[in-house]
Motif scaffolding. Sequence first.
Motif, PDB file in Angstrom:
ATOM      1  N   PHE A   1      -2.628  -4.746  -2.145  1.00 14.30           N
ATOM      2  CA  PHE A   1      -1.680  -5.726  -2.797  1.00 14.30           C
ATOM      3  C   PHE A   1      -1.266  -5.283  -4.287  1.00 14.30           C
ATOM      4  O   PHE A   1      -2.429  -4.717  -4.934  1.00 14.30           O
ATOM      5  CB  PHE A   1      -2.771  -7.083  -3.295  1.00 14.30           C
ATOM      6  CG  PHE A   1      -3.047  -7.872  -1.966  1.00 14.30           C
ATOM      7  CD1 PHE A   1      -2.976  -7.420  -0.571  1.00 14.30           C
ATOM      8  CD2 PHE A   1      -3.595  -9.305  -2.123  1.00 14.30           C
ATOM      9  CE1 PHE A   1      -2.991  -8.093   0.169  1.00 14.30           C
ATOM     10  CE2 PHE A   1      -3.647 -10.145  -1.146  1.00 14.30           C
ATOM     11  CZ  PHE A   1      -3.612  -9.545   0.228  1.00 14.30           C
ATOM     12  N   GLY A   2      -0.220  -5.368  -4.636  1.00 12.96           N
ATOM     13  CA  GLY A   2       0.136  -5.049  -5.834  1.00 12.96           C
ATOM     14  C   GLY A   2       0.892  -3.531  -5.909  1.00 12.96           C
ATOM     15  O   GLY A   2       1.560  -3.184  -6.852  1.00 12.96           O
ATOM     16  N   ILE A   3       0.489  -2.771  -4.950  1.00 13.01           N
ATOM     17  CA  ILE A   3       1.379  -1.446  -4.491  1.00 13.01           C
ATOM     18  C   ILE A   3       2.545  -1.818  -4.304  1.00 13.01           C
ATOM     19  O   ILE A   3       2.996  -2.822  -3.704  1.00 13.01           O
ATOM     20  CB  ILE A   3       0.801  -0.691  -3.575  1.00 13.01           C
ATOM     21  CG1 ILE A   3      -0.822  -0.541  -3.588  1.00 13.01           C
ATOM     22  CG2 ILE A   3       1.546   0.518  -3.338  1.00 13.01           C
ATOM     23  CD1 ILE A   3      -1.362   0.316  -2.617  1.00 13.01           C
ATOM     24  N   PRO A   4       3.720  -1.127  -5.127  1.00 15.01           N
ATOM     25  CA  PRO A   4       5.037  -1.460  -4.830  1.00 15.01           C
ATOM     26  C   PRO A   4       5.422  -1.162  -3.371  1.00 15.01           C
ATOM     27  O   PRO A   4       4.886  -0.378  -2.820  1.00 15.01           O
ATOM     28  CB  PRO A   4       5.734  -0.558  -5.841  1.00 15.01           C
ATOM     29  CG  PRO A   4       4.814  -0.026  -6.933  1.00 15.01           C
ATOM     30  CD  PRO A   4       3.322  -0.183  -6.304  1.00 15.01           C
ATOM     31  N   ASN A   5       6.148  -2.268  -2.851  1.00 11.02           N
ATOM     32  CA  ASN A   5       6.758  -2.127  -1.600  1.00 11.02           C
ATOM     33  C   ASN A   5       5.436  -2.140  -0.499  1.00 11.02           C
ATOM     34  O   ASN A   5       5.566  -1.544   0.560  1.00 11.02           O
ATOM     35  CB  ASN A   5       7.448  -1.110  -1.433  1.00 11.02           C
ATOM     36  CG  ASN A   5       8.623  -1.224  -0.485  1.00 11.02           C
ATOM     37  OD1 ASN A   5       8.851  -2.190  -0.002  1.00 11.02           O
ATOM     38  ND2 ASN A   5       9.599  -0.302  -0.347  1.00 11.02           N
ATOM     39  N   SER A   6       4.332  -2.639  -0.816  1.00  4.74           N
ATOM     40  CA  SER A   6       3.260  -2.707   0.000  1.00  4.74           C
ATOM     41  C   SER A   6       3.502  -3.290   1.395  1.00  4.74           C
ATOM     42  O   SER A   6       2.872  -2.832   2.270  1.00  4.74           O
ATOM     43  CB  SER A   6       2.083  -3.519  -0.229  1.00  4.74           C
ATOM     44  OG  SER A   6       2.499  -4.754  -0.605  1.00  4.74           O
ATOM     45  N   GLN A   7       4.601  -3.960   1.708  1.00  6.38           N
ATOM     46  CA  GLN A   7       4.848  -4.315   3.074  1.00  6.38           C
ATOM     47  C   GLN A   7       5.398  -3.332   3.870  1.00  6.38           C
ATOM     48  O   GLN A   7       5.502  -3.464   5.229  1.00  6.38           O
ATOM     49  CB  GLN A   7       5.917  -5.608   2.974  1.00  6.38           C
ATOM     50  CG  GLN A   7       5.661  -6.802   2.295  1.00  6.38           C
ATOM     51  CD  GLN A   7       6.327  -6.664   0.771  1.00  6.38           C
ATOM     52  OE1 GLN A   7       6.368  -5.545  -0.011  1.00  6.38           O
ATOM     53  NE2 GLN A   7       6.289  -7.819  -0.034  1.00  6.38           N
ATOM     54  N   SER A   8       5.836  -2.152   3.616  1.00  8.37           N
ATOM     55  CA  SER A   8       6.570  -1.349   4.161  1.00  8.37           C
ATOM     56  C   SER A   8       5.654  -0.364   4.884  1.00  8.37           C
ATOM     57  O   SER A   8       4.584  -0.029   4.505  1.00  8.37           O
ATOM     58  CB  SER A   8       7.687  -0.405   3.434  1.00  8.37           C
ATOM     59  OG  SER A   8       6.744   0.630   2.808  1.00  8.37           O
TER      60      SER A   8
ATOM     61  N   ASP B   1       5.713   2.675   5.504  1.00  9.29           N
ATOM     62  CA  ASP B   1       5.604   3.873   4.807  1.00  9.29           C
ATOM     63  C   ASP B   1       4.419   3.826   4.094  1.00  9.29           C
ATOM     64  O   ASP B   1       3.539   4.732   3.861  1.00  9.29           O
ATOM     65  CB  ASP B   1       6.762   4.359   4.342  1.00  9.29           C
ATOM     66  CG  ASP B   1       7.840   4.852   5.270  1.00  9.29           C
ATOM     67  OD1 ASP B   1       7.392   5.583   6.211  1.00  9.29           O
ATOM     68  OD2 ASP B   1       9.060   4.699   4.926  1.00  9.29           O
ATOM     69  N   VAL B   2       4.450   2.829   3.059  1.00 12.28           N
ATOM     70  CA  VAL B   2       3.595   2.579   2.165  1.00 12.28           C
ATOM     71  C   VAL B   2       2.178   2.434   2.908  1.00 12.28           C
ATOM     72  O   VAL B   2       1.048   2.943   2.357  1.00 12.28           O
ATOM     73  CB  VAL B   2       3.693   1.447   1.134  1.00 12.28           C
ATOM     74  CG1 VAL B   2       2.527   1.198   0.401  1.00 12.28           C
ATOM     75  CG2 VAL B   2       4.968   1.625   0.448  1.00 12.28           C
TER      76      VAL B   2
ATOM     77  N   GLU C   1      -4.002   5.127   4.043  1.00  9.30           N
ATOM     78  CA  GLU C   1      -4.695   4.773   5.405  1.00  9.30           C
ATOM     79  C   GLU C   1      -4.255   4.068   6.608  1.00  9.30           C
ATOM     80  O   GLU C   1      -5.192   3.816   7.388  1.00  9.30           O
ATOM     81  CB  GLU C   1      -6.003   4.352   4.988  1.00  9.30           C
ATOM     82  CG  GLU C   1      -6.851   5.102   3.678  1.00  9.30           C
ATOM     83  CD  GLU C   1      -8.116   4.512   3.289  1.00  9.30           C
ATOM     84  OE1 GLU C   1      -9.115   4.766   3.849  1.00  9.30           O
ATOM     85  OE2 GLU C   1      -8.125   3.855   2.217  1.00  9.30           O
ATOM     86  N   GLY C   2      -3.043   3.738   6.558  1.00 10.01           N
ATOM     87  CA  GLY C   2      -2.561   2.717   7.640  1.00 10.01           C
ATOM     88  C   GLY C   2      -2.720   3.335   9.059  1.00 10.01           C
ATOM     89  O   GLY C   2      -2.642   4.489   9.099  1.00 10.01           O
TER      90      GLY C   2
ATOM     91  N   HIS D   1       1.036  -4.927   7.932  1.00 14.02           N
ATOM     92  CA  HIS D   1       0.879  -3.873   8.909  1.00 14.02           C
ATOM     93  C   HIS D   1      -0.477  -3.937   9.138  1.00 14.02           C
ATOM     94  O   HIS D   1      -0.940  -3.546  10.099  1.00 14.02           O
ATOM     95  CB  HIS D   1       1.618  -2.580   8.316  1.00 14.02           C
ATOM     96  CG  HIS D   1       2.869  -2.313   8.614  1.00 14.02           C
ATOM     97  ND1 HIS D   1       3.232  -1.977   9.899  1.00 14.02           N
ATOM     98  CD2 HIS D   1       3.852  -2.388   7.773  1.00 14.02           C
ATOM     99  CE1 HIS D   1       4.717  -2.211   9.955  1.00 14.02           C
ATOM    100  NE2 HIS D   1       5.110  -2.331   8.688  1.00 14.02           N
ATOM    101  N   GLN D   2      -1.288  -4.182   7.860  1.00 12.14           N
ATOM    102  CA  GLN D   2      -2.786  -4.232   8.353  1.00 12.14           C
ATOM    103  C   GLN D   2      -3.300  -5.223   9.123  1.00 12.14           C
ATOM    104  O   GLN D   2      -3.909  -5.454  10.248  1.00 12.14           O
ATOM    105  CB  GLN D   2      -3.585  -4.681   6.743  1.00 12.14           C
ATOM    106  CG  GLN D   2      -5.135  -4.963   7.130  1.00 12.14           C
ATOM    107  CD  GLN D   2      -5.565  -5.405   5.667  1.00 12.14           C
ATOM    108  OE1 GLN D   2      -6.427  -4.491   5.130  1.00 12.14           O
ATOM    109  NE2 GLN D   2      -5.470  -6.253   5.038  1.00 12.14           N
ATOM    110  N   LEU D   3      -2.359  -6.392   9.330  1.00 11.37           N
ATOM    111  CA  LEU D   3      -2.618  -7.612  10.319  1.00 11.37           C
ATOM    112  C   LEU D   3      -2.119  -6.899  11.694  1.00 11.37           C
ATOM    113  O   LEU D   3      -2.723  -7.419  12.596  1.00 11.37           O
ATOM    114  CB  LEU D   3      -1.646  -8.641   9.775  1.00 11.37           C
ATOM    115  CG  LEU D   3      -1.733  -9.985  10.941  1.00 11.37           C
ATOM    116  CD1 LEU D   3      -3.195 -10.355  11.032  1.00 11.37           C
ATOM    117  CD2 LEU D   3      -0.815 -11.115  10.437  1.00 11.37           C
ATOM    118  N   ILE D   4      -1.107  -6.378  11.706  1.00  5.70           N
ATOM    119  CA  ILE D   4      -0.629  -5.640  12.903  1.00  5.70           C
ATOM    120  C   ILE D   4      -1.699  -4.693  13.511  1.00  5.70           C
ATOM    121  O   ILE D   4      -1.969  -4.769  14.740  1.00  5.70           O
ATOM    122  CB  ILE D   4       0.746  -5.042  12.699  1.00  5.70           C
ATOM    123  CG1 ILE D   4       1.842  -5.923  12.403  1.00  5.70           C
ATOM    124  CG2 ILE D   4       1.129  -4.262  14.189  1.00  5.70           C
ATOM    125  CD1 ILE D   4       3.106  -5.249  12.390  1.00  5.70           C
TER     126      ILE D   4
END
Lengths: 160, 438, 702
Positions: B18-25, B27-28, B33-34, B108-111
């Motif tokens: 949370f708070g990392i820019p563009n955390s939804q993508s 790539d981020v 660790e994704g 993506h964490q949810l996915i």
Amino acid sequence: MTFSPELEAKIERMFSQYPPDRRRSAVIPMLMYAQDEIGSVTRELVEEVARRTGITPLAVDEVVTYYSMLHRMPLGKSHVQICTNISCMLNGGTELWEQATRRLGIGHKEVSADGKISLEEVECMGACSWAPAIQVNYDFYHQVTPQKLDEMLTQLGAAR
Amino acid sequence: MPYNEPNPAEVRVLSKRFGIPNSQSIDVYLANEGYQAYERAAKMTPDEIVNVVKASGLRGRGGAGFPTGMKWSFLARNSPKPKYIIVNADESEPGTCKDRLLVEFDPHQLIEGIMIAGLAATSNQGYIYIRGEYRYLIDIMNKAIAEAYDRGYLGDNVRGTGWKFHLATHTGAGAYECGEESALLESFEGKRGIPRIRPPFPAVAGAYQSPTILNNVETYAAVPSIFRMGGEEWAKLGSPKNGGTRMFCLSGHVNRPGVYELPMGFPLMRMIEEVGGGIRGGKKLKAVIPGGSSCPVLKAEECNINMDFDSLAAAKSMLGSGGVVVMDETTDIVAVALRIMRFYAHESCGWCIPCREGTTWLRKILLRIYEGHGVASDVDLVGELSKNMLGRTFCPLGDAAAMPTIAFVEKFRHEFEAYIQKQVPAAQPDPLLQLASV
Amino acid sequence: MPDPVKLTIDGRQIEAAPGTLLINAAKAAGIEIPAFCYYDGYSLQAACRMCLVEVEKTPKMPTACTTPVAEGMIVRTDTEQVRRARKMTLEFLLTNHPLDCPVCDKGGECELQDMVFRYGAGGSRFIENKWHVDEKQWSPVVFYDGPRCILCFRCVRVCNEGMGVGALGIVNRGSVSEIAPNEGDHLNCDECGMCIDICPVGALTSGTYRYQSRPWEMDHVGTICTHCSNGCKTTLGVRNGEILRGNNRDRSGINGEFLCIKGRYGFDFYNHPERLQSPLMRVNGTLQPVAWSTALEAVARKFTETKNAGGKFGVIGSTRTTNEENFYLQKFAREGLGTNNIDHHRSGDVVTLLDALSGRANASLATTADLYTSKAVLIIGADLSLEQPFLAFQVRANFRHHAAKVYVVTPEPVREDKYAARSMRAAGDPIWGALDQMRDALANEAELVILFDDSIKGEGVRRLLEFGTALGKPVKYVALVDYANSRGAVDMGLTPDLLPGYHASPQRGLSLDEMINAPDLDVLWVIGANPLSRADLSASSPFLVVQDMFLTETAERADVVLPAASAYEKSGSFTNVCGEVQRLKKGLDVMGTKPDLEIIGLIAKEMGLAATVGPWIADRVFDQIRRTVRGYDVSLPVIATGGAAQTAPVNGRISSTGRPEMIRSVHNDLFASGTLGRYSKILNSVLEKTEGEVEPIEAVHR
Ligand SMILES: Cc1cc2nc3c(=O)[nH]c(=O)nc-3n(C[C@H](O)[C@H](O)[C@H](O)COP(=O)(O)O)c2cc1C
Ligand code: SF4
Ligand code: FES
């Protein structure tokens, strides 16, 4: 009944997401997105959804009347939904609700005469930690103050 | 941008991005660790996966706190029918707003969590049921799903392993009851949100009458970190039998309301004082609803308590969905009780008599008291009607309405009586009321 | 049979088959567990919460309606906690139920009243306003009062599951939930009224009965519906010589809870303004009312003259008069008038079926119960749901409860298609091709019932039985026929070539068509039939005597018209399409009319032939039938107590099977049944409402 090409494409995609013999799963998503386009759940829409999902119009009616976001009467261009549930209430949600009804002269699920704004007192919408919250159509507004609400309503075209 | 500043007391595992820019993508996500947990789980057998989850002590974040590993182990994996993974993103329990952030900032964490559940279930299809009001989350989620398809994390041949796994979103349309798992499944199938008779449970006959794993968003979102850290390590973040961290939704009369990720068992008073910055305006604490509107209220003096499932159960309340509603000394408990009952009466599906008629009747009595027309017997009546709903309704919504109400009248009886005495001259009982009372 | 489960209910040791629901296990042991939403045979709801009981080791009280018995289970249904729960549920329920029992149709028969009487409290602590919506009329026969509705969802289930119609649904949420009809503000359905019957309270009421009577003011007469061949039991509510309602009060007939619109409402032809209540005689070319004695005397005189002169009689009998009347009529015709010219309108080839069955292994007649129990059913020709409503209900229930396999070969789409294992479209010869394609599937079934309509007759029936036998499985058959006593009419020998019980007549008489077309007929006597609605009597001008309830096309041309009683106004017996005999019970008298049996008897007496034909007392005639008609030696107690006994007149070849090509069904649908239907106000009003194309009665009956 035909929808916009975008909605048709969306519906097509929806059907592809469920098993082929489970078209009925698309009933609620279809109603929601079609309502956004048409403005309300009309008789014609009910019949169309029934036809496309292979159920009876009565079965669609059963669904439509159950869900609070499906409306059979057209709403205002901006549907202002004010939460008065517990966290919002503790932070002035009830007062915002009263303020809005007074200013617009309309009540729960009513539409202003010019059709620009409709009001709804809603249940918790998942903004408790940033209360009081308002949703205009699908957009959230957090920590709304009386002044902010006033400006919002003016922007949406409410008469002074 | 997250809606509140992080707090130093937080242990950010689920919310670390949370708070990392563009955390939804994606790539981020991959850069942080994704999808590593998936790679790890993909090498395990379904039983091994379930055992890791069991070891983590993860308990369902939707409200009831059922051990997740155990739930997954009940799945009828041998059934010839397809298996489904369903995500409960209906988040409508008043006081709760955490699933929203988990989807908004880290889809993506949810996915990834869903994929691991999919592996455990030998499933090929998942659906995320998102409440209709969260339309923007559906868009975010759809975008993330499209990215995952693009990078081969979803599709007919996930990462070249030969495993087929598809995922889609599904919208609700405004109904609290559709958060209840069996009503959710009905709604998902395009019907009214009426709960189902159980047994059979979803693990045997869920979506489309097929074996189904159904969990809350936060539950799935916790899974990747469990597989990165290992079950035992993850368990240690929390308190005994209450593994990990939890997203607490702090709201009401505190200086810094917000959603905070804290270890299970975090002390409530610390949460209010240290994390929430204390009661607003220097007022005194009156009471706390510890886990969403259906959880019995705690009086100020009961608030020296650790926030986990077992401690709250011992105090005859519940950790519920993590909605911590803090009320200061000015709070009108009658108004709170009335507002909560209005909610349940509005959301009762209408299937069973005690809930349908009970919530409506209670709402009417509480409104009458609030408007100054209460009679002396009303306070007992409210308590008694609630107790007569408890345990007798078709689904737990009836309990959810009854439990907090019982606590309100038991713990704050004097406030109800104050309303009544102030308004009704005892000398002039209404003859109508005489006739109608037993 | 798996071993029974042993459990304890209220301290009593009980055994029940595994899977039995607690509520039923208790009931079998004489312990009542109250319920609103549970209804045997329909899907489980667990909605009303009246059936909560205590089960040891179960923390919450479970619903007895959804909990199956388990070995060693200890159940308590009469504890303080259980009683309190029931009482409280009733108090909750009454917060919104109007207490308008004094003006509610259901008062006295209301399950809610009964429950409150037994388990509830007299008082209520509810002092707020009740929620109110106005009552709605959904069709000519169905009214809905929302506030009275307790939302048990029985109506929705009976319409959907029982009838396969699905015209009722649930709308709104929470305490404002309501039942709703399929067309928004009105119903488009079979109008069977099953929803009204199954409603435990007065939420659904009947357009014909509402506000007419208190139930206890009526006599409840259990008799048989006269409209179609299925033979449903219907209970008439009779007060002061008027039928106020028909329903299924005690569900004791072969039809259990089933009735269609005709059985429930179609009785109203009996007091149609055009009902004949006096004999008529042609005087100077027009029909004039005359006294019974005058009319009978004129008929007897003409009959005697004709007989003495060696003249030619024609007798056309009825498919809606009783077995006794039919037996007596043919006896009078043959032995009194000395003629074999007797026939009736045949609508299915029962005769060839009985002949082809005799001596055949693994083949027999099906009962209505078989349609519910057989593992497989094949329907040929008929649109069963519309033409044979009760038989269709049985097949549907069999599918729902036992997953029976249903096969359909019909010319048009039918309702059974929805759940059929296989449906094919065929009429005429292609039927055989369709059956060939189904052969393998049918041969895989353990047993089969075959229903066929008039598209299979004569040699076709023999071919069908060959087909059935070749399957190598037990097969039962039903030859579908149209009317209430179509079957009894053939059994009783209302045919030119067969005597009662299918004995060959030594001499063959004229068939119906031959009589109509005969150039030299002296007397034509028509009892309860209307042949001239379809044919013209142009070849001759016989003396025409007609016994009927109405001035039909045939009666209009008569020289003497004798007003007949309807089946509701007499005793006797009917044989239904499956050969099941049931008793009619007389409900009332209509002034001026006489039962056909009495009319025939009086003519015989007037002719001095009473001794030859015997007494015209229904019981005495039935005795004679039992003794002389093949297959009718049925158990009297069964029939006398309102049961049905199957007659099986299959035990030898039948010498003649008549002229099957003359057989034709009129394929009446749900809203028609020949003359009776034409004079039913309610059937007509429903037709006007749903189809908007039916002419008013006057116009139909020119
Ligand atoms: C009336 C009612 C509403 C509920 N609403 C939600 C909800 O909004 N979100 C949710 O995750 N669980 C909700 N639940 C709990 C679900 O039934 C179910 O237990 C949960 O989704 C299981 O997930 P978990 O094991 O991960 O907690 C609700 C339960 C009830 C009785
Ligand atoms: S308790 Fe009963 S009425 Fe309430 S929501 Fe559950 S099933 Fe519906
Ligand atoms: S009969 Fe069991 S809940 Fe209604």
